[in-house]
Design an enzyme around this catalytic site. Structure first.
Site, PDB file in Angstrom:
ATOM      1  N   TYR A  48       0.946  -1.157   0.104  1.00 45.28           N
ATOM      2  CA  TYR A  48       0.091   0.009   0.084  1.00 45.28           C
ATOM      3  C   TYR A  48       0.987   1.372   0.029  1.00 45.28           C
ATOM      4  O   TYR A  48       1.988   1.227   0.662  1.00 45.28           O
ATOM      5  CB  TYR A  48      -0.783  -0.068   1.168  1.00 45.28           C
ATOM      6  CG  TYR A  48      -1.896   1.394   1.583  1.00 45.28           C
ATOM      7  CD1 TYR A  48      -2.993   1.525   0.715  1.00 45.28           C
ATOM      8  CD2 TYR A  48      -1.602   2.248   2.383  1.00 45.28           C
ATOM      9  CE1 TYR A  48      -3.801   2.475   0.582  1.00 45.28           C
ATOM     10  CE2 TYR A  48      -2.498   3.266   2.328  1.00 45.28           C
ATOM     11  CZ  TYR A  48      -3.406   3.309   1.590  1.00 45.28           C
ATOM     12  OH  TYR A  48      -4.283   4.581   1.565  1.00 45.28           O
ATOM     13  N   ASP A  62      -0.952  15.959   6.164  1.00 49.21           N
ATOM     14  CA  ASP A  62      -1.783  15.158   5.271  1.00 49.21           C
ATOM     15  C   ASP A  62      -3.088  15.916   5.132  1.00 49.21           C
ATOM     16  O   ASP A  62      -4.245  15.699   5.669  1.00 49.21           O
ATOM     17  CB  ASP A  62      -1.984  14.109   5.770  1.00 49.21           C
ATOM     18  CG  ASP A  62      -2.978  13.004   5.046  1.00 49.21           C
ATOM     19  OD1 ASP A  62      -3.256  13.404   3.806  1.00 49.21           O
ATOM     20  OD2 ASP A  62      -3.693  12.029   5.318  1.00 49.21           O
ATOM     21  N   ASP A  89      -3.105   5.883  -2.386  1.00 47.31           N
ATOM     22  CA  ASP A  89      -4.324   6.768  -1.962  1.00 47.31           C
ATOM     23  C   ASP A  89      -4.146   8.023  -3.014  1.00 47.31           C
ATOM     24  O   ASP A  89      -3.027   8.696  -3.043  1.00 47.31           O
ATOM     25  CB  ASP A  89      -3.605   7.271  -0.458  1.00 47.31           C
ATOM     26  CG  ASP A  89      -4.474   8.172   0.128  1.00 47.31           C
ATOM     27  OD1 ASP A  89      -5.531   8.601  -0.626  1.00 47.31           O
ATOM     28  OD2 ASP A  89      -4.114   8.572   1.454  1.00 47.31           O
ATOM     29  N   ASP A  91      -6.315  10.465  -2.655  1.00 48.37           N
ATOM     30  CA  ASP A  91      -6.809  11.581  -1.821  1.00 48.37           C
ATOM     31  C   ASP A  91      -8.152  11.758  -2.316  1.00 48.37           C
ATOM     32  O   ASP A  91      -9.118  10.671  -2.631  1.00 48.37           O
ATOM     33  CB  ASP A  91      -6.007  12.908  -1.739  1.00 48.37           C
ATOM     34  CG  ASP A  91      -4.688  12.805  -0.900  1.00 48.37           C
ATOM     35  OD1 ASP A  91      -4.963  11.848   0.266  1.00 48.37           O
ATOM     36  OD2 ASP A  91      -3.859  13.407  -0.808  1.00 48.37           O
ATOM     37  N   HIS A 116      -7.573   4.421  -4.178  1.00 53.13           N
ATOM     38  CA  HIS A 116      -8.848   4.936  -3.651  1.00 53.13           C
ATOM     39  C   HIS A 116      -9.163   6.436  -3.572  1.00 53.13           C
ATOM     40  O   HIS A 116      -8.056   7.143  -3.441  1.00 53.13           O
ATOM     41  CB  HIS A 116      -9.203   4.299  -2.292  1.00 53.13           C
ATOM     42  CG  HIS A 116      -8.073   4.616  -1.355  1.00 53.13           C
ATOM     43  ND1 HIS A 116      -7.962   6.001  -0.823  1.00 53.13           N
ATOM     44  CD2 HIS A 116      -6.752   4.102  -0.748  1.00 53.13           C
ATOM     45  CE1 HIS A 116      -7.088   5.995   0.137  1.00 53.13           C
ATOM     46  NE2 HIS A 116      -6.397   4.930   0.143  1.00 53.13           N
ATOM     47  N   GLU A 118     -11.477   9.455  -2.064  1.00 56.55           N
ATOM     48  CA  GLU A 118     -12.319   9.910  -0.849  1.00 56.55           C
ATOM     49  C   GLU A 118     -13.381  10.915  -1.197  1.00 56.55           C
ATOM     50  O   GLU A 118     -13.364  11.674  -2.213  1.00 56.55           O
ATOM     51  CB  GLU A 118     -11.358  10.054   0.286  1.00 56.55           C
ATOM     52  CG  GLU A 118     -10.800  11.339   0.085  1.00 56.55           C
ATOM     53  CD  GLU A 118      -9.634  11.293   1.179  1.00 56.55           C
ATOM     54  OE1 GLU A 118      -9.623  12.302   2.184  1.00 56.55           O
ATOM     55  OE2 GLU A 118      -8.643  10.550   1.287  1.00 56.55           O
ATOM     56  N   CYS A 126      -6.685  14.089   7.759  1.00 50.95           N
ATOM     57  CA  CYS A 126      -6.351  12.651   7.841  1.00 50.95           C
ATOM     58  C   CYS A 126      -7.611  11.851   8.478  1.00 50.95           C
ATOM     59  O   CYS A 126      -8.459  12.581   9.025  1.00 50.95           O
ATOM     60  CB  CYS A 126      -5.297  12.578   8.969  1.00 50.95           C
ATOM     61  SG  CYS A 126      -4.964  10.660   9.471  1.00 50.95           S
ATOM     62  N   ARG A 161     -13.452   5.358  -0.997  1.00 45.59           N
ATOM     63  CA  ARG A 161     -13.206   5.638   0.399  1.00 45.59           C
ATOM     64  C   ARG A 161     -14.450   6.544   0.843  1.00 45.59           C
ATOM     65  O   ARG A 161     -14.474   7.744   0.220  1.00 45.59           O
ATOM     66  CB  ARG A 161     -11.761   5.995   0.759  1.00 45.59           C
ATOM     67  CG  ARG A 161     -11.634   6.654   2.291  1.00 45.59           C
ATOM     68  CD  ARG A 161     -10.577   6.968   2.490  1.00 45.59           C
ATOM     69  NE  ARG A 161     -10.420   8.190   3.549  1.00 45.59           N
ATOM     70  CZ  ARG A 161      -9.330   8.608   4.132  1.00 45.59           C
ATOM     71  NH1 ARG A 161      -7.969   8.377   3.659  1.00 45.59           N
ATOM     72  NH2 ARG A 161      -9.522   9.717   4.983  1.00 45.59           N
ATOM     73  N   GLU A 191     -13.606   4.553   6.217  1.00 46.09           N
ATOM     74  CA  GLU A 191     -12.582   4.945   7.103  1.00 46.09           C
ATOM     75  C   GLU A 191     -13.153   4.989   8.540  1.00 46.09           C
ATOM     76  O   GLU A 191     -14.350   5.449   8.834  1.00 46.09           O
ATOM     77  CB  GLU A 191     -12.153   6.375   6.598  1.00 46.09           C
ATOM     78  CG  GLU A 191     -11.009   6.932   7.403  1.00 46.09           C
ATOM     79  CD  GLU A 191      -9.795   6.168   7.442  1.00 46.09           C
ATOM     80  OE1 GLU A 191      -9.773   4.887   7.943  1.00 46.09           O
ATOM     81  OE2 GLU A 191      -8.628   6.554   7.032  1.00 46.09           O
ATOM     82  N   ASN A 213      -8.699  -0.356   7.417  1.00 47.89           N
ATOM     83  CA  ASN A 213      -7.535   0.477   7.700  1.00 47.89           C
ATOM     84  C   ASN A 213      -6.916   0.360   9.471  1.00 47.89           C
ATOM     85  O   ASN A 213      -7.420   0.863  10.142  1.00 47.89           O
ATOM     86  CB  ASN A 213      -7.592   1.874   7.591  1.00 47.89           C
ATOM     87  CG  ASN A 213      -6.495   2.793   7.892  1.00 47.89           C
ATOM     88  OD1 ASN A 213      -5.354   2.312   7.985  1.00 47.89           O
ATOM     89  ND2 ASN A 213      -6.672   4.153   7.667  1.00 47.89           N
TER      90      ASN A 213
END
Length: 321
Positions: A48, A62, A89, A91, A116, A118, A126, A161, A191, A213
């Protein structure tokens, strides 16, 4: 040597095959190409690439400050170094739906197996921090539809996500997950779920693979693979684990140098030169072209092996590089 021996298409097929409900396949977070090699050598079957890690390595929080080019470049470096499929990721997709489509194509061109996207607004937070703000469902659906429609390789995995659990509760989050699947998501990343019963409820409600996660210091307890497998989880990520471990070790060594004037007491905890050479696979370069490799590689049995060659990286000049 030099790069992965497995094509991106093969890696994407492998990723999809690994995502079996109840498998709880572990994907440690690779924070460098060399760490991806270590993940592969230890027998893991996927890696990952965390957006938080990419940001933190750049000295940034982040909160959506990294760019598509930075993420794609780091993803390409890591994917190139390992035969494992890599999930990255992405974002919020780095912009509006058209930008999301380009994001998918850039990441696929980088050799990544899937990503992914989100449903937070930008600037994002985060996933395990409070105060997140979510986009409306229509916007979230547009992002995933753009991602699914924008890919040129249908094997590239599009995962959605959602962080809605933290703001609107589990039932609303599950409703959004179903809508994201209908929009084209191949898998779901819920998440910051509260406990195992919530993972079980999500897995039961969906007919696509679900990711868990297991990040340290977050909202979710650090459940075992066996516990998560029993709920139906297909993949488990450990996004920042290796970076935290490496930075923790680095901090302790720096403190030791300040306190003791030498790193000697920490040397037994370090990766040896022989082990480092093994990970970067010096031997294969020797087999390929002896002119670029004409020294004896240190081993556990002969840790001080060297030659008088000026190209010997175990010489004082090479070691100083």
């Amino acid at each position: 040597m030099l790069s992965s021996t497995v094509t991106p298409a093969e890696k994407r097929r492998t990723l999809r095959a690994l995502l079996t409900p109840g498998a709880a396949e572990p994907f440690p977070g690779a924070f460098t190409p060399l760490s991806a090699r270590l993940i592969q050598e230890k027998g893991f079957r996927g890696a990952y690439i965390s957006g938080a890690v990419i940001a933190n390595e750049l000295g940034l929080p982040d909160i959506g400050l990294t760019t598509l080019s930075e993420v794609a470049a780091r993803g390409a470096q890591i994917a190139r170094a390992t035969d494992l499929p890599c999930l990255i990721d992405a974002d919020t997709g780095f912009g509006e739906p058209m930008n999301v489509a380009r994001t998918i194509q850039e990441l696929a061109d980088a050799g990544i197996s899937g990503c992914h996207i989100e449903d937070q607004v930008n600037p994002k937070r985060c996933g395990h921090l409070d105060g997140k703000t979510m986009v409306d469902e229509a916007t979230a659906i547009k992002r995933i539809r753009a991602a699914a429609d924008g890919r040129r390789d249908p094997g590239f995995l599009v995962m959605a996500r959602t962080d809605l659990r933290a703001t609107d509760g589990l039932p609303a989050a599950i409703d959004r997950m179903k809508a994201l699947v209908d929009a084209g998501a191949d898998a779901i990343f819920p998440e910051a779920l509260k406990d195992l019963s919530e993972f079980e409820a999500v897995c039961a409600a969906l007919d696509v693979p679900v990711l868990a996660n297991m990040t340290e210091f977050g909202k979710s307890q650090l459940f075992t693979r066996e516990q998560l497998a029993a709920t139906g989880v297909a993949m488990v990520i450990y996004p920042v684990t290796l970076l935290r471990a490496a930075m923790g070790a680095s901090e302790r060594v720096l403190d030791t140098i300040l306190a003791e004037g030498t790193q000697e007491s920490r040397v037994p905890e370090m990766l040896t030169r022989a082990r480092l050479y093994e990970l970067v696979d010096y031997e294969s370069y020797a087999r390929f072209d002896a002119s670029v490799f004409d020294f004896e590689v240190p081993t556990a049995q002969n840790p001080t092996a060297h030659s008088n060659s000026p190209t010997d990286p175990s010489s004082s000049e090479g070691a100083a590089r």
